[in-house]
Design a protein around this motif. Sequence first.
Motif, short mmCIF file in Angstrom:
data_model
loop_
_atom_site.label_atom_id
_atom_site.label_comp_id
_atom_site.label_asym_id
_atom_site.label_seq_id
_atom_site.Cartn_x
_atom_site.Cartn_y
_atom_site.Cartn_z
N ILE A 205 0.86 -1.18 0.00
CA ILE A 205 0.00 0.00 0.00
C ILE A 205 0.90 1.23 0.00
O ILE A 205 1.81 1.33 0.83
CB ILE A 205 -0.93 0.01 1.23
N PRO A 206 0.68 2.18 -0.93
CA PRO A 206 1.59 3.34 -1.00
C PRO A 206 1.69 4.10 0.32
O PRO A 206 0.69 4.48 0.91
CB PRO A 206 0.94 4.21 -2.09
N TYR A 207 2.93 4.27 0.75
CA TYR A 207 3.25 5.04 1.96
C TYR A 207 4.25 6.12 1.53
O TYR A 207 5.20 5.83 0.80
CB TYR A 207 3.85 4.13 3.01
N PRO A 208 4.08 7.36 1.97
CA PRO A 208 4.88 8.45 1.39
C PRO A 208 6.26 8.62 2.02
O PRO A 208 6.41 8.60 3.23
CB PRO A 208 4.01 9.68 1.66
N GLN A 209 7.23 8.83 1.17
CA GLN A 209 8.54 9.27 1.62
C GLN A 209 8.73 10.78 1.40
O GLN A 209 9.57 11.39 2.06
CB GLN A 209 9.64 8.50 0.90
N GLU A 210 7.97 11.36 0.47
CA GLU A 210 8.02 12.81 0.28
C GLU A 210 7.03 13.51 1.21
O GLU A 210 7.39 14.45 1.90
CB GLU A 210 7.69 13.14 -1.18
N LEU A 211 5.78 13.04 1.22
CA LEU A 211 4.76 13.66 2.06
C LEU A 211 4.86 13.08 3.48
O LEU A 211 3.95 12.45 3.99
CB LEU A 211 3.37 13.42 1.46
N ASN A 212 6.01 13.32 4.08
CA ASN A 212 6.41 12.68 5.33
C ASN A 212 7.22 13.71 6.12
O ASN A 212 8.20 14.27 5.61
CB ASN A 212 7.26 11.44 4.98
N ASP A 213 6.81 13.98 7.35
CA ASP A 213 7.42 15.09 8.07
C ASP A 213 8.88 14.86 8.45
O ASP A 213 9.64 15.83 8.58
CB ASP A 213 6.59 15.47 9.30
N ILE A 214 9.32 13.60 8.61
CA ILE A 214 10.73 13.41 8.98
C ILE A 214 11.68 13.83 7.85
O ILE A 214 12.55 14.67 8.05
CB ILE A 214 11.00 11.96 9.43
N PRO A 215 11.56 13.27 6.63
CA PRO A 215 12.49 13.72 5.59
C PRO A 215 12.31 15.19 5.21
O PRO A 215 13.28 15.86 4.83
CB PRO A 215 12.19 12.81 4.40
N MET A 216 11.10 15.71 5.33
CA MET A 216 10.87 17.10 4.93
C MET A 216 11.32 18.09 6.02
O MET A 216 12.04 19.05 5.74
CB MET A 216 9.38 17.32 4.61
N ILE A 217 10.89 17.87 7.25
CA ILE A 217 11.18 18.84 8.31
C ILE A 217 12.57 18.61 8.91
O ILE A 217 13.32 19.56 9.13
CB ILE A 217 10.08 18.79 9.39
N VAL A 218 12.93 17.35 9.17
CA VAL A 218 14.24 17.06 9.75
C VAL A 218 15.31 17.04 8.67
O VAL A 218 16.35 17.68 8.79
CB VAL A 218 14.22 15.71 10.52
N GLY A 219 15.04 16.30 7.58
CA GLY A 219 16.04 16.14 6.54
C GLY A 219 16.28 17.39 5.72
O GLY A 219 17.41 17.86 5.57
N ARG A 220 15.19 17.97 5.19
CA ARG A 220 15.31 19.13 4.32
C ARG A 220 15.07 20.44 5.04
O ARG A 220 15.10 21.51 4.42
CB ARG A 220 14.35 18.99 3.13
N GLN A 221 14.77 20.35 6.33
CA GLN A 221 14.58 21.53 7.19
C GLN A 221 13.50 22.46 6.66
O GLN A 221 13.61 23.68 6.68
CB GLN A 221 15.92 22.26 7.36
N LEU A 222 12.41 21.84 6.19
CA LEU A 222 11.25 22.60 5.75
C LEU A 222 10.52 23.17 6.96
O LEU A 222 10.41 22.52 8.00
CB LEU A 222 10.31 21.66 4.99
#
Length: 307
Positions: A205-222
């Motif tokens: 079942i599709p699970y998001p790696q982009e629409l995901n707060d860890i890579p976006m907020i922690v990783g990319r500092q969004l």
Amino acid sequence: MPALYTGLLPDHGRFAYRPITRRPHYEWPNGARLAVYLALNLEHFAFGEGLGAMIGPASPQPDVLNHAWREYGNRVGAWRCVELFDQLGLPSAALVNTALYDHCPELVAACVARGDEIVGHGHSNAERQGVLDEASERELLQLCRDRVRQHSGREPKGWLSPWISESRLTPDLLTETGYRYTLNWCHDDQPTRLSTRDGQGLWAIPYPQELNDIPMIVGRQLDGKDFAQMIVDHFDEMREQSRQQPLVMGIALHPYLVGQPYRLRHLRRALQHLVAARDSGEVWFTTPGAICQHMDQLATQRPEITA
């Protein structure tokens, strides 16, 4: 000098390539076009050892700064997220480390009480699953299945590995220990049937790696407001695309991140935008387990869906 490699590349053998433009047509319940689910990751971490996301540079253990920041999610952030989901009438899937049954059972019980799906998510996110041998990995999957059944009243049908760490046998072991779907494979916008050695097959079942707060907020500092706008933009675009074919949109949330008050304010705005489409009939607010169940029903009538 090594020879030029021009043969077939190593492959997982779990599914064949099938472009999104060449898929069988089907619908979600009641003719909906876009299935949307919230994945609330409820995690517990060992103190003084192991893995964990960090808000600041790693310190010598015990790393109080980063451990306490993550623990905020269980003590405060998750409860605020659940309140928000209640206010908006949204179901969710709680992705649960079974260590929570020892640490804060009230939190898991609150999710069960509101009817959320409980998804297996390992025992602790301080560890990676992919380093285990076959017997140890099977034991982990069985332990988590049994503890969820014992404490929450129903066996989990889905699994997300801590840190999405798999061995080469994980899909096989999942079916052999009673799971029906995995969230580990993040390669498509529709469910995919994975081949397994017992012949049963396992839904991805599709699970998001982009629409995901860890890579976006922690990783990319969004910033929180940018992550919220990302949810809105993703939804609006997928809603348009889903008029051609049914799609799945997951939103991966970690309460020590989005449960911080200023980020929760932005998440609230984004989810309000999504629920405004509830009466359109185009959007199915659901759980990954319900998506899996629907695909199982479709597959019995239309085997080509699993090809």
